[in-house]
Scaffold this active site. Sequence first.
Site, PDB file in Angstrom:
ATOM      1  N   TYR A 132       8.946   1.574  -2.099  1.00 33.43           N
ATOM      2  CA  TYR A 132       7.710   2.366  -2.175  1.00 33.43           C
ATOM      3  C   TYR A 132       7.623   3.268  -3.410  1.00 33.43           C
ATOM      4  O   TYR A 132       6.602   3.911  -3.634  1.00 33.43           O
ATOM      5  CB  TYR A 132       7.554   3.202  -0.908  1.00 33.43           C
ATOM      6  N   ARG A 152       7.565  -9.685   1.601  1.00 38.24           N
ATOM      7  CA  ARG A 152       8.492  -8.981   2.489  1.00 38.24           C
ATOM      8  C   ARG A 152       8.661  -9.753   3.810  1.00 38.24           C
ATOM      9  O   ARG A 152       8.369 -10.941   3.864  1.00 38.24           O
ATOM     10  CB  ARG A 152       7.987  -7.540   2.696  1.00 38.24           C
ATOM     11  N   ALA A 179       2.420   0.380   9.220  1.00 38.97           N
ATOM     12  CA  ALA A 179       2.841  -0.660  10.171  1.00 38.97           C
ATOM     13  C   ALA A 179       1.730  -1.039  11.160  1.00 38.97           C
ATOM     14  O   ALA A 179       1.679  -2.180  11.637  1.00 38.97           O
ATOM     15  CB  ALA A 179       4.084  -0.199  10.923  1.00 38.97           C
ATOM     16  N   PRO A 206       1.426   5.852   9.599  1.00 39.41           N
ATOM     17  CA  PRO A 206       2.753   6.387   9.900  1.00 39.41           C
ATOM     18  C   PRO A 206       3.788   6.170   8.803  1.00 39.41           C
ATOM     19  O   PRO A 206       3.793   5.133   8.140  1.00 39.41           O
ATOM     20  CB  PRO A 206       3.162   5.638  11.171  1.00 39.41           C
ATOM     21  N   ASN A 207       4.612   7.172   8.656  1.00 41.41           N
ATOM     22  CA  ASN A 207       5.759   7.191   7.740  1.00 41.41           C
ATOM     23  C   ASN A 207       5.368   7.369   6.265  1.00 41.41           C
ATOM     24  O   ASN A 207       6.241   7.530   5.416  1.00 41.41           O
ATOM     25  CB  ASN A 207       6.638   5.925   7.892  1.00 41.41           C
ATOM     26  N   ASP A 260     -10.619  -2.471  15.325  1.00 36.20           N
ATOM     27  CA  ASP A 260     -11.966  -2.263  15.896  1.00 36.20           C
ATOM     28  C   ASP A 260     -12.663  -1.081  15.232  1.00 36.20           C
ATOM     29  O   ASP A 260     -13.871  -1.119  14.999  1.00 36.20           O
ATOM     30  CB  ASP A 260     -11.868  -2.009  17.406  1.00 36.20           C
ATOM     31  N   ARG A 263      11.403   7.825   1.230  1.00 43.18           N
ATOM     32  CA  ARG A 263      11.482   6.634   2.073  1.00 43.18           C
ATOM     33  C   ARG A 263      11.642   5.369   1.218  1.00 43.18           C
ATOM     34  O   ARG A 263      10.754   5.055   0.417  1.00 43.18           O
ATOM     35  CB  ARG A 263      10.171   6.522   2.875  1.00 43.18           C
ATOM     36  N   ASN A 303      -4.611   2.866   4.315  1.00 44.01           N
ATOM     37  CA  ASN A 303      -3.276   2.281   4.365  1.00 44.01           C
ATOM     38  C   ASN A 303      -2.773   2.582   5.768  1.00 44.01           C
ATOM     39  O   ASN A 303      -2.255   3.664   6.032  1.00 44.01           O
ATOM     40  CB  ASN A 303      -2.353   2.888   3.307  1.00 44.01           C
ATOM     41  N   HIS A 309      -0.394  -4.349  11.038  1.00 44.76           N
ATOM     42  CA  HIS A 309       0.044  -5.664  11.472  1.00 44.76           C
ATOM     43  C   HIS A 309      -0.251  -5.949  12.939  1.00 44.76           C
ATOM     44  O   HIS A 309      -0.127  -7.083  13.379  1.00 44.76           O
ATOM     45  CB  HIS A 309       1.546  -5.815  11.182  1.00 44.76           C
ATOM     46  N   GLU A 315      -8.655  -1.941   2.170  1.00 44.90           N
ATOM     47  CA  GLU A 315      -7.322  -1.920   2.793  1.00 44.90           C
ATOM     48  C   GLU A 315      -6.285  -1.884   1.674  1.00 44.90           C
ATOM     49  O   GLU A 315      -6.394  -2.625   0.699  1.00 44.90           O
ATOM     50  CB  GLU A 315      -7.131  -3.188   3.637  1.00 44.90           C
ATOM     51  N   HIS A 341      -2.058  -1.435   0.454  1.00 44.80           N
ATOM     52  CA  HIS A 341      -0.616  -1.370   0.688  1.00 44.80           C
ATOM     53  C   HIS A 341       0.087  -1.121  -0.634  1.00 44.80           C
ATOM     54  O   HIS A 341      -0.244  -1.758  -1.639  1.00 44.80           O
ATOM     55  CB  HIS A 341      -0.102  -2.657   1.338  1.00 44.80           C
ATOM     56  N   ILE A 342       1.037  -0.213  -0.600  1.00 40.36           N
ATOM     57  CA  ILE A 342       1.784   0.127  -1.804  1.00 40.36           C
ATOM     58  C   ILE A 342       2.656  -1.058  -2.229  1.00 40.36           C
ATOM     59  O   ILE A 342       2.716  -1.427  -3.399  1.00 40.36           O
ATOM     60  CB  ILE A 342       2.660   1.373  -1.533  1.00 40.36           C
ATOM     61  N   SER A 343       3.321  -1.646  -1.249  1.00 38.54           N
ATOM     62  CA  SER A 343       4.224  -2.769  -1.532  1.00 38.54           C
ATOM     63  C   SER A 343       3.472  -4.090  -1.429  1.00 38.54           C
ATOM     64  O   SER A 343       2.375  -4.152  -0.853  1.00 38.54           O
ATOM     65  CB  SER A 343       5.380  -2.753  -0.524  1.00 38.54           C
ATOM     66  N   ARG A 392       5.065  -8.684   8.209  1.00 32.56           N
ATOM     67  CA  ARG A 392       4.141  -7.930   7.343  1.00 32.56           C
ATOM     68  C   ARG A 392       3.078  -8.819   6.695  1.00 32.56           C
ATOM     69  O   ARG A 392       2.195  -8.339   6.001  1.00 32.56           O
ATOM     70  CB  ARG A 392       4.921  -7.205   6.237  1.00 32.56           C
TER      71      ARG A 392
END
Length: 146
Positions: free
Chosen positions: A23, A107, A77, A10-11, A87, A18, A74, A80, A98, A100-102, A111
Amino acid sequence: MKKIFVINGPNLDMLGVREPNIYGKTTLADIRKQTEKVAEEEGYAVEFSQYNGEGEIVEALHRAYTEAAAVIINAAAYTHYSYAIADGVKMLSCPVVELHISNVFAREDFRHGSVISPYASAVICGAGAFGYSLAVHAAAHKLKNA
Ligand code: DQA
């Protein structure tokens, strides 16, 4: 050509506008192009997707079960707290990166935890949009050494 599934949560469709201070300014379309280029150089096709819904991500993981040589995820949210996505990842026998950009560890506290990491073959975070290219190389490396 074998496929690497790149699944975005999402997002992430809002990348570019954003929170660019976190990001960056690269859009998801730009990331897609770059990811496809790097994957092709490694000898893989890419199925690139983005979903705002948790269930859609679970369904993409089900497709990956039969169609993907490796998965880059990715989960944004959902990373978390989504046990459904965790699963779905746990079920896979292919390499899962896995991403993550940030740098999630620099943070907010919420997170710092990932319910997906225990089932991932590799975790990449904090490298910005370039992390997607790194993730392709990591997936290809895992497949070569499997
Ligand atoms: C993110 C980090 C998550 O904490 C956040 O909810 C996102 C993006 C990242 O790529 O840095 O949406 O996964």
